[in-house]
Motif scaffolding. Sequence first.
Motif, PDB file in Angstrom:
ATOM      1  N   LEU A 198     -10.340  -7.144   3.295  1.00 62.70           N
ATOM      2  CA  LEU A 198     -11.112  -6.327   4.232  1.00 62.70           C
ATOM      3  C   LEU A 198     -10.229  -5.275   4.898  1.00 62.70           C
ATOM      4  CD1 LEU A 198     -13.372  -9.072   5.856  1.00 62.70           C
ATOM      5  CD2 LEU A 198     -13.914  -7.507   3.999  1.00 62.70           C
ATOM      6  N   THR A 199      -8.995  -5.651   5.229  1.00 61.33           N
ATOM      7  CA  THR A 199      -8.079  -4.691   5.843  1.00 61.33           C
ATOM      8  C   THR A 199      -7.728  -3.572   4.872  1.00 61.33           C
ATOM      9  OG1 THR A 199      -7.114  -6.431   7.223  1.00 61.33           O
ATOM     10  CG2 THR A 199      -5.842  -4.408   6.974  1.00 61.33           C
ATOM     11  N   ALA A 200      -7.440  -3.938   3.622  1.00 61.93           N
ATOM     12  CA  ALA A 200      -7.059  -2.938   2.628  1.00 61.93           C
ATOM     13  C   ALA A 200      -8.189  -1.962   2.348  1.00 61.93           C
ATOM     14  CB  ALA A 200      -6.637  -3.634   1.331  1.00 61.93           C
ATOM     15  N   SER A 201      -9.426  -2.462   2.276  1.00 58.65           N
ATOM     16  CA  SER A 201     -10.553  -1.580   1.989  1.00 58.65           C
ATOM     17  C   SER A 201     -10.888  -0.693   3.183  1.00 58.65           C
ATOM     18  CB  SER A 201     -11.783  -2.394   1.571  1.00 58.65           C
ATOM     19  OG  SER A 201     -12.160  -3.305   2.584  1.00 58.65           O
ATOM     20  N   LEU A 202     -10.802  -1.249   4.377  1.00 54.01           N
ATOM     21  CA  LEU A 202     -11.119  -0.479   5.590  1.00 54.01           C
ATOM     22  C   LEU A 202     -10.027   0.543   5.897  1.00 54.01           C
ATOM     23  CD1 LEU A 202     -12.753   0.117   8.148  1.00 54.01           C
ATOM     24  CD2 LEU A 202     -11.596  -1.813   9.253  1.00 54.01           C
ATOM     25  N   VAL A 203      -8.772   0.125   5.858  1.00 56.75           N
ATOM     26  CA  VAL A 203      -7.669   1.024   6.180  1.00 56.75           C
ATOM     27  C   VAL A 203      -7.605   2.180   5.194  1.00 56.75           C
ATOM     28  CG1 VAL A 203      -5.144   1.220   6.244  1.00 56.75           C
ATOM     29  CG2 VAL A 203      -6.279  -0.685   7.398  1.00 56.75           C
ATOM     30  N   GLY A 204      -7.801   1.888   3.917  1.00 57.19           N
ATOM     31  CA  GLY A 204      -7.737   2.932   2.906  1.00 57.19           C
ATOM     32  C   GLY A 204      -8.773   4.019   3.112  1.00 57.19           C
ATOM     33  N   THR A 205     -10.035   3.641   3.310  1.00 55.80           N
ATOM     34  CA  THR A 205     -11.076   4.650   3.508  1.00 55.80           C
ATOM     35  C   THR A 205     -10.913   5.362   4.846  1.00 55.80           C
ATOM     36  OG1 THR A 205     -12.547   2.878   4.280  1.00 55.80           O
ATOM     37  CG2 THR A 205     -12.818   3.613   2.007  1.00 55.80           C
ATOM     38  N   ALA A 213      -5.158   6.931  -5.907  1.00 52.92           N
ATOM     39  CA  ALA A 213      -6.098   7.747  -5.128  1.00 52.92           C
ATOM     40  C   ALA A 213      -5.544   8.018  -3.731  1.00 52.92           C
ATOM     41  CB  ALA A 213      -7.446   7.041  -5.030  1.00 52.92           C
ATOM     42  N   LEU A 214      -4.942   7.007  -3.125  1.00 52.61           N
ATOM     43  CA  LEU A 214      -4.380   7.168  -1.784  1.00 52.61           C
ATOM     44  C   LEU A 214      -3.207   8.160  -1.798  1.00 52.61           C
ATOM     45  CD1 LEU A 214      -4.731   6.144   1.124  1.00 52.61           C
ATOM     46  CD2 LEU A 214      -3.088   4.333   0.609  1.00 52.61           C
ATOM     47  N   LEU A 215      -2.386   8.093  -2.836  1.00 48.93           N
ATOM     48  CA  LEU A 215      -1.266   9.023  -2.970  1.00 48.93           C
ATOM     49  C   LEU A 215      -1.753  10.444  -3.212  1.00 48.93           C
ATOM     50  CD1 LEU A 215       1.332   6.994  -5.072  1.00 48.93           C
ATOM     51  CD2 LEU A 215       1.616   7.835  -2.744  1.00 48.93           C
ATOM     52  N   LEU A 259     -10.445  11.400  -2.524  1.00 46.31           N
ATOM     53  CA  LEU A 259     -11.529  10.705  -1.829  1.00 46.31           C
ATOM     54  C   LEU A 259     -12.572  10.201  -2.814  1.00 46.31           C
ATOM     55  CD1 LEU A 259     -12.696   9.787   0.830  1.00 46.31           C
ATOM     56  CD2 LEU A 259     -13.856  11.983   1.044  1.00 46.31           C
ATOM     57  N   GLY A 260     -12.830  10.964  -3.865  1.00 48.23           N
ATOM     58  CA  GLY A 260     -13.785  10.514  -4.881  1.00 48.23           C
ATOM     59  C   GLY A 260     -13.356   9.208  -5.523  1.00 48.23           C
ATOM     60  N   GLY A 261     -12.050   9.082  -5.781  1.00 50.27           N
ATOM     61  CA  GLY A 261     -11.556   7.844  -6.374  1.00 50.27           C
ATOM     62  C   GLY A 261     -11.427   6.718  -5.377  1.00 50.27           C
ATOM     63  N   GLU A 262     -11.134   7.065  -4.134  1.00 49.86           N
ATOM     64  CA  GLU A 262     -10.895   6.051  -3.098  1.00 49.86           C
ATOM     65  C   GLU A 262     -12.152   5.293  -2.715  1.00 49.86           C
ATOM     66  OE1 GLU A 262      -9.854   3.641  -0.059  1.00 49.86           O
ATOM     67  OE2 GLU A 262      -8.451   4.711  -1.330  1.00 49.86           O
ATOM     68  N   TRP A 263     -13.209   6.014  -2.404  1.00 49.23           N
ATOM     69  CA  TRP A 263     -14.361   5.369  -1.785  1.00 49.23           C
ATOM     70  C   TRP A 263     -15.013   4.357  -2.720  1.00 49.23           C
ATOM     71  CZ3 TRP A 263     -18.843   8.377   1.049  1.00 49.23           C
ATOM     72  CH2 TRP A 263     -19.379   7.540   2.021  1.00 49.23           C
ATOM     73  N   SER A 264     -15.266   4.793  -3.951  1.00 49.03           N
ATOM     74  CA  SER A 264     -15.897   3.860  -4.897  1.00 49.03           C
ATOM     75  C   SER A 264     -14.959   2.704  -5.221  1.00 49.03           C
ATOM     76  CB  SER A 264     -16.287   4.604  -6.185  1.00 49.03           C
ATOM     77  OG  SER A 264     -15.169   5.310  -6.707  1.00 49.03           O
ATOM     78  N   GLY A 265     -13.657   2.995  -5.331  1.00 47.62           N
ATOM     79  CA  GLY A 265     -12.701   1.940  -5.621  1.00 47.62           C
ATOM     80  C   GLY A 265     -12.575   0.939  -4.494  1.00 47.62           C
ATOM     81  N   ALA A 266     -12.638   1.427  -3.257  1.00 45.49           N
ATOM     82  CA  ALA A 266     -12.538   0.520  -2.109  1.00 45.49           C
ATOM     83  C   ALA A 266     -13.736  -0.415  -2.027  1.00 45.49           C
ATOM     84  CB  ALA A 266     -12.405   1.326  -0.821  1.00 45.49           C
ATOM     85  N   ILE A 284       1.637   5.579   4.210  1.00 47.20           N
ATOM     86  CA  ILE A 284       2.661   4.556   3.975  1.00 47.20           C
ATOM     87  C   ILE A 284       2.141   3.174   4.366  1.00 47.20           C
ATOM     88  CG2 ILE A 284       4.917   3.710   4.761  1.00 47.20           C
ATOM     89  CD1 ILE A 284       5.760   6.669   4.965  1.00 47.20           C
ATOM     90  N   VAL A 285       1.445   3.102   5.500  1.00 41.20           N
ATOM     91  CA  VAL A 285       0.851   1.828   5.929  1.00 41.20           C
ATOM     92  C   VAL A 285      -0.181   1.355   4.907  1.00 41.20           C
ATOM     93  CG1 VAL A 285      -0.584   0.713   7.680  1.00 41.20           C
ATOM     94  CG2 VAL A 285       1.247   2.264   8.380  1.00 41.20           C
ATOM     95  N   GLY A 286      -1.038   2.276   4.462  1.00 39.25           N
ATOM     96  CA  GLY A 286      -2.052   1.925   3.483  1.00 39.25           C
ATOM     97  C   GLY A 286      -1.452   1.442   2.173  1.00 39.25           C
ATOM     98  N   LEU A 287      -0.395   2.104   1.715  1.00 40.18           N
ATOM     99  CA  LEU A 287       0.266   1.689   0.477  1.00 40.18           C
ATOM    100  C   LEU A 287       0.904   0.312   0.632  1.00 40.18           C
ATOM    101  CD1 LEU A 287       2.005   5.006  -0.635  1.00 40.18           C
ATOM    102  CD2 LEU A 287       0.060   3.884  -1.719  1.00 40.18           C
TER     103      LEU A 287
END
Length: 294
Positions: A22-29, A99-101, A138-145, A209-212
């Motif tokens: 949950l943290t990884a999906s929320l923090v990333g988006t 995607a985050l990078l 963002l296109g890759g992030e949201w669906s992936g999260a 960096i935190v997200g990675l």
Amino acid sequence: MASSNSIPASKEVATNSKLRVLTASLVGTTIEFFDFYIYATAAVIIFPYLFFPASTDPMTATIQSLATFAIAFIARPIGAALFGHLGDRIGRKATLVAALLTMGISTVAIGLLPTYAQIGIAAPLLLALCRLGQGLGLGGEWSGAVLLATENAPEGKRAWYGMFPQLGAPIGFILATGSFLTLGAFMSEAEFMAWGWRIPFISSALLVIVGLWIRLKLHETPAFQKVLDKQKEVNIPFIQVFKKHSRMLVLGTIAAICTFVVFYLTTVFALQWGTQQLGYSREEFLQLQLVATL
């Protein structure tokens, strides 16, 4: 001595903790939408004055700036298809990191760009290129999260887990708006336009960096691991979406368009209209948007 009929021990599959998922999906988006929305705000209050010819009238410069903002909406479905394909081929974890990078590098690069006064027409062209990278990320992030959250969800909890990536959009908007309000409160207008506006873009590197760090500690999702174990990867997953789920794809696209047209009219266009036509100060209108988002 072990019997020849002994059943070999089953392969232990590493799993992710609920909190980590949950943290990884929320923090990333949240990070991705923070980056996306600081551009949205800057496209109205900063970029028309710094990245387009001084001879251009203010309205034309604003339209040109908003055109660079719109590039991301062309790139987002491309990014979703590209990273979605890679996610179905090599796994969710690697593509979410990529995607985050992509978003992070594009955003920091915007904060380092020289202005039109320094390098001429190359400035808006580089700005547009960075915006393209934001859209792809963002296109890759949201669906992936969402996949990360729902494929790690226990039975009967997919909707609950799938909610957390969606929270990244309003939280990202609140952080982006709050950062510009904070900067405006502690520096003069001249300082803000000269270098202060760059701070949110460059500082997003710390968030990335935190997200990675969080995402690199994840294991592959159980659902995708089963696909790997059975060697049932699809060669071109995007084609399967059109063949088997075209109706849901069209309905989902229409729903998303309706949602985002209203949202960006009430944020980006309204910010431009309120500050340039209705006489609100930048701080007043950003405060209104912040309250409305909350």
